[in-house]
Motif scaffolding. Structure first.
Motif, PDB file in Angstrom:
ATOM      1  N   LEU A   1       7.726   2.446 -17.122  1.00 33.05           N
ATOM      2  CA  LEU A   1       6.831   3.777 -16.108  1.00 33.05           C
ATOM      3  C   LEU A   1       6.243   2.920 -14.763  1.00 33.05           C
ATOM      4  N   SER A   2       7.206   3.715 -13.957  1.00 35.90           N
ATOM      5  CA  SER A   2       7.255   3.182 -12.533  1.00 35.90           C
ATOM      6  C   SER A   2       6.494   4.348 -11.318  1.00 35.90           C
ATOM      7  N   TRP A   3       5.399   4.312 -10.679  1.00 35.14           N
ATOM      8  CA  TRP A   3       5.222   5.240  -9.837  1.00 35.14           C
ATOM      9  C   TRP A   3       5.072   5.128  -8.534  1.00 35.14           C
ATOM     10  N   GLN A   4       4.650   5.693  -7.408  1.00 32.35           N
ATOM     11  CA  GLN A   4       4.478   5.880  -6.233  1.00 32.35           C
ATOM     12  C   GLN A   4       3.609   6.725  -5.704  1.00 32.35           C
ATOM     13  N   VAL A   5       2.409   5.107  -4.977  1.00 29.95           N
ATOM     14  CA  VAL A   5       1.297   6.394  -4.321  1.00 29.95           C
ATOM     15  C   VAL A   5       1.153   6.237  -2.409  1.00 29.95           C
ATOM     16  N   SER A   6       1.756   7.960  -2.257  1.00 33.27           N
ATOM     17  CA  SER A   6       2.136   8.133  -0.486  1.00 33.27           C
ATOM     18  C   SER A   6       1.385   7.668   0.593  1.00 33.27           C
ATOM     19  N   HIS A   7       0.085   7.687   0.472  1.00 38.16           N
ATOM     20  CA  HIS A   7      -1.272   7.506   0.743  1.00 38.16           C
ATOM     21  C   HIS A   7      -2.673   7.069   0.227  1.00 38.16           C
ATOM     22  N   ALA A   8      -3.577   6.253   1.048  1.00 34.43           N
ATOM     23  CA  ALA A   8      -4.402   5.441   0.336  1.00 34.43           C
ATOM     24  C   ALA A   8      -4.921   4.984   1.149  1.00 34.43           C
ATOM     25  N   PRO A   9      -6.727   5.106   1.405  1.00 34.54           N
ATOM     26  CA  PRO A   9      -7.660   3.843   2.745  1.00 34.54           C
ATOM     27  C   PRO A   9      -7.301   2.714   2.261  1.00 34.54           C
ATOM     28  N   ALA A  10      -7.487   2.009   4.150  1.00 29.52           N
ATOM     29  CA  ALA A  10      -6.724   1.514   4.176  1.00 29.52           C
ATOM     30  C   ALA A  10      -6.581   0.120   2.745  1.00 29.52           C
ATOM     31  N   ASP A  11      -8.317  -0.179   2.623  1.00 28.58           N
ATOM     32  CA  ASP A  11      -9.141  -1.061   1.613  1.00 28.58           C
ATOM     33  C   ASP A  11      -9.021  -0.502  -0.316  1.00 28.58           C
ATOM     34  N   TYR A  12      -7.920   0.167  -0.220  1.00 22.40           N
ATOM     35  CA  TYR A  12      -7.094   0.621  -1.683  1.00 22.40           C
ATOM     36  C   TYR A  12      -6.309  -0.212  -2.421  1.00 22.40           C
ATOM     37  N   ALA A  13      -6.992  -0.990  -3.491  1.00 22.10           N
ATOM     38  CA  ALA A  13      -6.121  -1.770  -4.145  1.00 22.10           C
ATOM     39  C   ALA A  13      -5.896  -1.170  -5.762  1.00 22.10           C
ATOM     40  N   GLN A  14      -5.456  -1.023  -6.488  1.00 23.99           N
ATOM     41  CA  GLN A  14      -5.473  -0.158  -7.668  1.00 23.99           C
ATOM     42  C   GLN A  14      -6.508  -0.861  -8.381  1.00 23.99           C
ATOM     43  N   ARG A  15      -6.726  -0.547  -8.822  1.00 25.78           N
ATOM     44  CA  ARG A  15      -8.215  -1.055 -10.406  1.00 25.78           C
ATOM     45  C   ARG A  15      -7.105  -0.946 -11.489  1.00 25.78           C
ATOM     46  N   ALA A  16      -7.452   0.256 -11.759  1.00 26.03           N
ATOM     47  CA  ALA A  16      -6.672   0.602 -13.458  1.00 26.03           C
ATOM     48  C   ALA A  16      -5.392   1.929 -13.169  1.00 26.03           C
ATOM     49  N   TYR A  17      -5.250   1.689 -14.109  1.00 22.15           N
ATOM     50  CA  TYR A  17      -4.135   3.197 -14.006  1.00 22.15           C
ATOM     51  C   TYR A  17      -4.723   4.363 -15.518  1.00 22.15           C
ATOM     52  N   GLU A  18      -3.813   5.567 -15.612  1.00 18.48           N
ATOM     53  CA  GLU A  18      -4.277   5.965 -16.628  1.00 18.48           C
ATOM     54  C   GLU A  18      -3.146   6.999 -16.974  1.00 18.48           C
TER      55      GLU A  18
ATOM     56  N   HIS B   1       6.209   0.163   9.066  1.00 15.97           N
ATOM     57  CA  HIS B   1       4.803   0.794   7.417  1.00 15.97           C
ATOM     58  C   HIS B   1       5.093  -0.058   6.450  1.00 15.97           C
ATOM     59  N   VAL B   2       4.020  -0.197   5.859  1.00 18.50           N
ATOM     60  CA  VAL B   2       4.360  -0.602   4.422  1.00 18.50           C
ATOM     61  C   VAL B   2       3.198   0.063   2.607  1.00 18.50           C
ATOM     62  N   PRO B   3       4.110   0.376   1.964  1.00 15.74           N
ATOM     63  CA  PRO B   3       4.203   0.776   0.991  1.00 15.74           C
ATOM     64  C   PRO B   3       2.750   1.010   0.489  1.00 15.74           C
ATOM     65  N   VAL B   4       1.983   1.557  -0.099  1.00 15.30           N
ATOM     66  CA  VAL B   4       0.313   1.544  -0.973  1.00 15.30           C
ATOM     67  C   VAL B   4       1.039   0.546  -2.136  1.00 15.30           C
ATOM     68  N   GLY B   5       0.253  -0.039  -2.605  1.00 12.37           N
ATOM     69  CA  GLY B   5       0.178  -1.172  -4.070  1.00 12.37           C
ATOM     70  C   GLY B   5       1.121  -2.653  -2.737  1.00 12.37           C
ATOM     71  N   CYS B   6       1.468  -2.542  -1.943  1.00 15.37           N
ATOM     72  CA  CYS B   6       2.500  -3.657  -1.240  1.00 15.37           C
ATOM     73  C   CYS B   6       1.375  -4.458   0.218  1.00 15.37           C
ATOM     74  N   THR B   7       1.587  -5.619   0.146  1.00 17.44           N
ATOM     75  CA  THR B   7       1.085  -5.921   1.568  1.00 17.44           C
ATOM     76  C   THR B   7       1.784  -6.936   2.097  1.00 17.44           C
ATOM     77  N   ALA B   8       1.990  -7.320   3.061  1.00 12.20           N
ATOM     78  CA  ALA B   8       2.983  -8.579   4.471  1.00 12.20           C
ATOM     79  C   ALA B   8       2.927  -9.690   5.176  1.00 12.20           C
ATOM     80  N   GLU B   9       3.821 -10.099   5.176  1.00 11.51           N
ATOM     81  CA  GLU B   9       3.986 -11.074   5.902  1.00 11.51           C
ATOM     82  C   GLU B   9       4.352 -10.772   7.254  1.00 11.51           C
ATOM     83  N   VAL B  10       3.834 -10.258   8.106  1.00 15.02           N
ATOM     84  CA  VAL B  10       4.620  -9.847   9.825  1.00 15.02           C
ATOM     85  C   VAL B  10       5.174 -11.803  10.812  1.00 15.02           C
ATOM     86  N   ASP B  11       5.892 -12.332  11.355  1.00 17.44           N
ATOM     87  CA  ASP B  11       6.121 -12.971  11.665  1.00 17.44           C
ATOM     88  C   ASP B  11       7.227 -12.477  12.725  1.00 17.44           C
TER      89      ASP B  11
END
Length: 908
Positions: A29-46, A854-864
């Motif tokens: 299974l895969s899914w996306q999260v369209s928006h979340a607070p800046a400090d969000y990081a998924q802790r668990a899923y159900e 724009h970086v999607p929720v669940g990702c981070t980015a290296e900006v150079d």
């Protein structure tokens, strides 16, 4: 209201939403999260799941909480799915503070039949079809009585064929799939397709009908006139209709000796030559109940091994677009030349007015014009002609079992009319023939129905046109398998073409399911022949091509292509599945190279279609073919080491990493520093630099400087073929010669990418000079105007010009590193990653470079960004600016550089 959005785009494996007939018992299974607070990081899923057992109708439900940050291709948490089981899931995610998001919408899928669940027989026409050149495509039918009460019932039609099939139930076509079941090594793997036909059925009497055609199975296909009956002499249909009533009773109708057969109205149905439909021969109501088939023939059952049946990994071929002609030019009574403005793969749909019975409307196709007429020599022995024969009534018709590559079409025999013009760009002079009415002819664009995932823009319209051309060549050639061309008598799955193009393809479209399916075929043919053939599926190769040749660049699709797909998707399952294939290829080539690890024996294609090679000998490149082979050996061994590492198999990873180092050392000893001009060409230098084969420090600096010098001395003309083209701009940029890379990219001096654009290209050509600068077609026998391989430069547009690339598999970490240049004032790219949309765009104005992302929720980015120290960001939008002086060095149309020397640009 919670701050974390409900997950969306919940997906099973790489299947489209609501997929029927999947093969996986435990789909990831895969899914996306369209928006979340800046400090969000998924802790668990159900995951909450419901499985409706197809065997009993009983529903099982459950849920599982998993403490993990993963959201792409996570393990299936429920019970294994059996044949016919329907599953629905909902997903929610937990934030670091313990708060749960809302539940996602339900996502559904349904597993198909297993080999032991088939009760159908493979049946075909039970009459003498006559000579293969003139045989009519057969029709098969059967009537069946269903229960009087179908309220609440569900119905599934499972179908496949030897040849091509299209099914109707009660006179209505089932599904939108084209060229079903596609092309695989049918006796090793035959894909089955499942359709929901609940709405097609009615209580009591029903009828099922099927059109059959030769297709790849037994039609004329291949080189030098083609080969007939490649996979067998008899076409056949395998179908199983299962109707489950509200009370759980299952009614099964299968292909068996109760079916009837007869010649149909398709007097010709060929992938190369086209299709002829004689409306006078169509039995009215043949696929409806009550039709009198007493004069039809019994069917014949053909031996068949159900163990080869398999579910597809990717989407089927469908019509994805319609193109109206941009100009319609009358060329004689009832004859018109149509320009659709775009080279593409597909066929025409005709709305033909009433005409006397026997009137023939004919359509011929071509990619280009010469002297104002269709130029068909490049089709070789593919007639590419469709015909419809009138029965005296108006009709709407399009071919069922053929596909063409074309921009232009000539329609002749059109019934006369005094109607007015309705096509843009057309004109009529007094006394000229009537033009086609609006909507009379449209082109139906056909290819595998993949979702678009990548886009690019820039301030240079020619560069945007080049990118569009790459997209259209992909669309034209991803027709069930990744082909080389859609128009001539070839259309094969060349392994080298997709090997160089896969990174570009994976950015532009969701190609993972389709290419994963094709890689199964590669594995099958590799085991069959002991090596990776230059194209798969393998068919007879004429007087030249042999399946047992070990060819670098082409065979490396076994190692490089799965890893490229993994880079884009993080699909370790694909790596695991293809691991034995990748390892077998590397071990074989290491053995061929021998103790010194230099692969300098055997025939090689080298830098195929180097522009300096003569039309009649595309292998005669300026680069030593064994240098190319050894460079690719080094690359494949290194990729295999990374594959084992990604799978957590450290011992094997270490072994192959050691071997990769030995091959690199052997390459350096043989080729680095050599004065042999075959070893110091543009391609040789680009491969050595891009594959990390030139030692760091002064040797790498000298190689980069020499490469830039060669590019300048060429007048910024392209000097690379299949091997060098994907890496030459990268090698320049990596060694501090970004300005030269841009000058090469943006040159209009032939051979170059933009010279194609200047000559009117709407796709990527096979040869740099498929059309000569005087507007005539290259005289070479092998000339196509729709190949994607040389469009592999689009990967550089995405990663470097725009600046968007994965820094870890599946884009979990992005690299946002645009490198402006070439006089461009803006550029950008968007990509639908497994986590959601990522984008980067930059512009230069008023002495300042501004980069937005724009970086999607669940990702981070290296900006150079040039002029700014690299930094990391989390999900969401952002921007940064830095002072920028736009270089005065601009490439002229003739390829020269204005205003002095090219400026040195920031290195990558």
């Amino acid at each position: 209201m919670t701050a974390v959005a409900a997950p969306d785009h919940v997906r099973f494996e790489h299947h489209e939403p609501g997929a029927l007939g999947i093969g996986e018992a435990a789909p990831r299974l895969s899914w996306q999260v369209s928006h979340a607070p800046a400090d969000y990081a998924q802790r668990a899923y159900e995951v909450a799941w419901e499985v409706t057992r197809g065997a009993s109708g009983r529903t099982e439900a459950g849920h599982a909480v998993v403490h993990s940050a993963d959201q792409v291709l996570v393990p299936w948490p429920g019970p294994e799915l059996a044949a016919r089981d329907a599953v629905s899931v909902r997903v929610r995610v937990q934030a670091p503070d313990g708060e749960w998001s809302p539940w996602s919408a339900r996502a559904t899928a349904e597993r198909g039949l297993g080999a032991g669940d088939w009760r159908a027989a493979m049946v075909g026409p039970g009459y003498d079809e006559g000579p293969r050149e003139t045989r009519r495509a057969p029709l098969l039918r059967r009537e069946v009585d269903l229960p009087r009460d179908l309220e609440g019932a569900t119905a599934r039609l499972h179908v496949t064929a030897h040849g091509l099939a299209q099914v109707e139930v009660n006179g209505v076509r089932v599904g939108r799939d084209e060229l079903l079941p596609g092309w695989t090594p049918y006796h090793e793997r035959l894909r089955t397709f499942t359709f929901d036909v609940t709405e097609h059925l009615r209580p009591g009497a029903n009828a099922i009908g099927a059109w059959l055609a030769d297709g790849w199975f037994r039609g004329r296909f291949g080189f030098e006139g083609g080969t007939w009956d490649i996979y067998g002499e008899h076409v056949g249909l395998l179908a199983q209709l299962e109707v489950t009533t509200r009370d759980g009773e299952r009614h099964v109708v299968v292909t068996d000796d109760a079916w009837r057969s007869a010649p149909g109205p398709l007097t010709r149905a060929s992938l190369y030559d086209g299709e002829t439909f004689d409306a006078r021969l169509l039995p009215a109501g043949w696929s409806e109940s009550g039709f009198d088939d007493a004069a039809w023939h019994p069917v014949v059952t053909h031996p068949f091994d159900a163990s080869v049946l398999a579910a597809p990994d990717g989407p089927p071929v469908r019509c994805t677009d319609e193109l109206a002609p941009v100009t319609v030019t009358p060329t004689g009574p009832g004859r018109f030349l149509l320009d659709f403005g775009q080279n593409h793969s597909g066929h025409l749909r005709l709305r033909v007015p009433a005409a006397s019975a026997g009137t023939v409307v004919r359509v011929r196709h071509a990619e280009v014009l010469q002297d104002g007429d269709l130029y068909t020599r490049t089709l070789r022995e593919a007639a590419s002609t469709d015909e419809v024969v009138s029965a005296g009534e108006a009709l709407e018709w399009e071919p069922r079992f053929t596909i063409h590559g074309f921009r232009y079409a000539e329609v002749s025999g059109w019934p006369g009319s005094s109607g007015s013009s309705g096509s843009s760009g057309s004109s009529r002079s007094p006394g000229s023939p009537a033009t086609l009415p609006p909507g009379a002819v449209v082109s139906r664009v056909l290819h595998s129905d993949m979702a678009r995932t990548g886009w690019f823009h820039a301030s240079d319209p020619d560069l945007e046109r080049l990118h569009d051309n790459v997209v259209w060549s992909l669309r034209s050639n991803f027709v069930d398998i990744p082909t080389d061309c859609p128009q001539r008598d070839e259309r094969l799955g060349w392994t080298g073409d997709i090997q160089v193009f896969a990174p570009t393809a994976a950015f532009l479209y969701d190609v993972h399911g389709m290419l994963a399916d094709w890689l199964r075929t590669l594995d099958i043919e590799q085991r069959r022949f002991g090596t990776v053939p230059v194209y798969v599926p393998w068919i007879p190769g004429g007087r030249f091509w042999q399946p047992t040749w070990d060819i670098a660049v082409w065979g490396d699709a076994a190692t490089v292509t799965p890893f490229d797909l993994f880079t884009d998707s993080a699909d370790t399952g694909l790596l695991e599945r293809q691991l034995s294939s990748a390892t077998a290829w590397v071990d074989r080539v290491l053995d061929l190279a021998g103790p010194d690890h230099v692969w300098d024996t055997g025939m090689q294609l080298g830098d195929w279609l180097d522009p300096s090679a003569p039309p009649e000998d595309p292998m005669r490149a300026t680069t030593d073919p064994h240098l190319v082979a050894t460079a690719y050996l080094a690359r494949s061994v290194a990729v295999l080491a990374r594959t084992y590492a990604a799978l957590g198999r450290d011992a094997e990873a270490a072994r192959y990493e050691r071997l990769a180092g030995e091959v690199r050392a052997a390459y350096q000893e043989r080729y680095v520093g050599s004065s042999d001009p075959l070893h110091r060409s543009t391609t040789a230098l680009a491969l050595g630099l891009a594959f990390g084969l030139v030692p760091d420090g002064e040797p790498r600096h000298r190689a980069g400087a020499r490469l830039a010098q060669l590019v300048r001395e060429s007048g910024y003309r392209v000097a690379t073929g299949f091997a060098g083209t994907p890496v030459v701009t990268q090698a320049l940029a990596d060694t501090g010669h970004l300005a030269e890379a841009y000058a090469l990219l943006l040159s209009h001096r032939s051979p170059s990418w933009l010279a194609m654009v200047d000559l009117g290209a709407t796709t990527i050509w096979e040869r740099w000079d498929s059309m000569l600068t005087d507007g005539t077609v290259n005289p070479g026998d092998m000339t196509s105007f729709n190949h994607y391989a040389l469009g592999s430069v689009a990967d550089w547009l995405h990663r470097v010009v725009a600046g968007l690339a994965p820094a870890s598999p599946g884009y979990r970490t992005l690299r946002l590193a645009p490198r402006p240049g070439g006089g461009l004032t803006c550029a950008g790219a968007r990509h639908l990653t497994p986590y959601g949309e990522a984008s980067v765009a930059w512009e230069i104005a008023d002495g300042e470079l501004t980069v937005r992302w724009h970086v999607p929720v669940g990702c981070t980015a290296e900006v150079d960004v040039p002029g700014v120290a690299p930094f990391a960001v989390g999900h969401g939008a952002g921007e940064v600016s830095a002072p920028w002086v736009l270089s005065d060095a601009v490439v002229r149309v003739d390829g020269s550089v204005a205003d002095g020397e090219l400026a040195t640009a920031p290195t990558l």
